[in-house]
Design a protein around this motif. Sequence first.
Motif, PDB file in Angstrom:
ATOM      1  N   LYS A  41       1.339  -1.020   0.185  1.00  0.00           N
ATOM      2  CA  LYS A  41       0.023   0.490   0.015  1.00  0.00           C
ATOM      3  C   LYS A  41       0.475   1.013   0.000  1.00  0.00           C
ATOM      4  O   LYS A  41       0.384   2.526  -0.670  1.00  0.00           O
ATOM      5  CB  LYS A  41      -0.685  -0.267   1.631  1.00  0.00           C
ATOM      6  CG  LYS A  41      -2.258   1.402   1.103  1.00  0.00           C
ATOM      7  CD  LYS A  41      -3.101   0.930   2.336  1.00  0.00           C
ATOM      8  CE  LYS A  41      -3.933   1.942   2.542  1.00  0.00           C
ATOM      9  NZ  LYS A  41      -5.176   2.420   4.039  1.00  0.00           N
ATOM     10  N   GLU A  42       1.818   0.959   0.618  1.00  0.00           N
ATOM     11  CA  GLU A  42       2.891   2.117   1.190  1.00  0.00           C
ATOM     12  C   GLU A  42       3.579   2.901  -0.370  1.00  0.00           C
ATOM     13  O   GLU A  42       3.664   3.471  -0.899  1.00  0.00           O
ATOM     14  CB  GLU A  42       3.767   1.824   1.648  1.00  0.00           C
ATOM     15  CG  GLU A  42       4.709   3.596   2.305  1.00  0.00           C
ATOM     16  CD  GLU A  42       4.242   4.052   3.210  1.00  0.00           C
ATOM     17  OE1 GLU A  42       5.220   4.979   3.346  1.00  0.00           O
ATOM     18  OE2 GLU A  42       3.380   3.960   3.287  1.00  0.00           O
ATOM     19  N   THR A  45       1.625   4.380  -2.684  1.00  0.00           N
ATOM     20  CA  THR A  45       0.723   5.520  -2.209  1.00  0.00           C
ATOM     21  C   THR A  45       1.616   6.108  -3.042  1.00  0.00           C
ATOM     22  O   THR A  45       2.243   7.485  -3.737  1.00  0.00           O
ATOM     23  CB  THR A  45       0.560   5.777  -0.996  1.00  0.00           C
ATOM     24  OG1 THR A  45      -0.041   4.835  -0.444  1.00  0.00           O
ATOM     25  CG2 THR A  45       0.167   7.157  -0.705  1.00  0.00           C
ATOM     26  N   TYR A  46       3.036   6.508  -2.582  1.00  0.00           N
ATOM     27  CA  TYR A  46       4.807   7.456  -3.212  1.00  0.00           C
ATOM     28  C   TYR A  46       5.294   6.309  -3.478  1.00  0.00           C
ATOM     29  O   TYR A  46       5.116   4.795  -3.760  1.00  0.00           O
ATOM     30  CB  TYR A  46       5.104   7.419  -1.422  1.00  0.00           C
ATOM     31  CG  TYR A  46       4.397   7.847  -0.373  1.00  0.00           C
ATOM     32  CD1 TYR A  46       3.694   9.525  -0.381  1.00  0.00           C
ATOM     33  CD2 TYR A  46       3.477   7.697   0.824  1.00  0.00           C
ATOM     34  CE1 TYR A  46       3.135  10.429   0.255  1.00  0.00           C
ATOM     35  CE2 TYR A  46       3.182   8.231   1.574  1.00  0.00           C
ATOM     36  CZ  TYR A  46       3.016   9.484   1.101  1.00  0.00           C
ATOM     37  OH  TYR A  46       2.112  10.607   2.287  1.00  0.00           O
ATOM     38  N   LYS A  69       1.047  15.145  -2.537  1.00  0.00           N
ATOM     39  CA  LYS A  69      -0.217  14.613  -2.815  1.00  0.00           C
ATOM     40  C   LYS A  69      -0.224  14.459  -4.195  1.00  0.00           C
ATOM     41  O   LYS A  69      -0.732  13.588  -5.274  1.00  0.00           O
ATOM     42  CB  LYS A  69      -1.539  14.982  -2.462  1.00  0.00           C
ATOM     43  CG  LYS A  69      -2.928  13.797  -2.547  1.00  0.00           C
ATOM     44  CD  LYS A  69      -4.000  15.334  -2.004  1.00  0.00           C
ATOM     45  CE  LYS A  69      -5.481  14.936  -2.997  1.00  0.00           C
ATOM     46  NZ  LYS A  69      -6.400  15.657  -2.521  1.00  0.00           N
ATOM     47  N   LYS A  72       2.872  12.078  -5.725  1.00  0.00           N
ATOM     48  CA  LYS A  72       3.852  10.872  -5.042  1.00  0.00           C
ATOM     49  C   LYS A  72       4.645  10.906  -4.274  1.00  0.00           C
ATOM     50  O   LYS A  72       5.463   9.674  -4.523  1.00  0.00           O
ATOM     51  CB  LYS A  72       2.947  10.206  -6.470  1.00  0.00           C
ATOM     52  CG  LYS A  72       2.056  10.069  -6.962  1.00  0.00           C
ATOM     53  CD  LYS A  72       0.043   9.911  -5.394  1.00  0.00           C
ATOM     54  CE  LYS A  72      -0.370  10.280  -5.933  1.00  0.00           C
ATOM     55  NZ  LYS A  72      -1.578  11.246  -6.451  1.00  0.00           N
TER      56      LYS A  72
END
Length: 360
Positions: A41-42, A45-46, A69, A72
Amino acid sequence: MKKLTNIIISLTIALSICIGLIGCSTSNVTQNNNSPMSNNKERETYKETLKVYNAAEYIDETTIADFEKEFKVKVEYAEFESNEDMYSEVVSDPNAYDVLVPSDYTIDRLIKEGRLARLESTKIPNIANVSSEYLKPQYDPNNEYVVPYMVGTLGILYNKKMVSSPIDSWTSLFDSKYNGKILMWDSQRDVLGATLKMLGFSVNSNNADELSQVQSKLIAQRQIIQGYGEEEIRDKMIADEGAIALMYSGEAKTAIDQNPNLKYVIPKEGSNKWVDGFVIMKNTKHLEAAHNFINFMCRPNIAVRNMTNTGYTSPISGAWAEFNNNKIMFPTKEELDRCEAFLYDASATPKYNDLWTIIR
């Protein structure tokens, strides 16, 4: 009875084994949920992590969240209390950070020592938003290494109710009639520079006799000051716990906004005018993200938010209209003409360090 006891013991052992197996199974499920799934998941996101090192209380941290945001990129944000502390840390571990926000004299030093990456101008188009007066500093005439972030002055913040007449000179910081009510910002170049100016010398003096005079003044001053500090001396001034303080313009504005009895002045002898800027460490592995971060912070709407939060002046001219020509944020040409920038001098730095050790 013995047989019954054996049966009970056997059942107890079996039950314990079952509980143990269930516990192990539960533990394994928990580890799996918290490790690979969380990491996946991390990663979704990034794309990468950018490490930024800035002075304390010197940014609106919601702007960092907005950058994360949009791009990313996770930002690991850390703060330092002085340029000297920051310099020591990045020299001891050149890979600790990707982007720094030092003051001009430290940027000058980092450039001369070959510790910074050259900027790719095409990746920072928003540098066009920076007012020309803050571009092309003496130590980086082509802006190959630095993009200005905030600008300001060094001066005196005083409480109009606690002084006998308006303050206009550095000598007030050494006046015994304010015994116990004088506060000094804990910064080597600022304290030495203010004292040099009071004595009629350059803030960049390397003259042994001039520095000896500074030493004598500051040692004598220790008997009458309340103390040295950083943000806490601003808070003391807000709370009417000090009469006079050596302070940066942005901290002074923040204090005055909360206590109308306070006033900021650039002393008549002159002072330091400074430009803090974004630079990228030479060894960074996140060059693209570093450029994107700097370019993002040069947007006028982001500059407005950072100015509002910190009290300091962004060199992004498109942000200025929001602040109604505030006199602290926008000094007059006459005031700025009697100020000078701190520069790095390899032969002077050891003298400043030795002098600071004696004084502090």
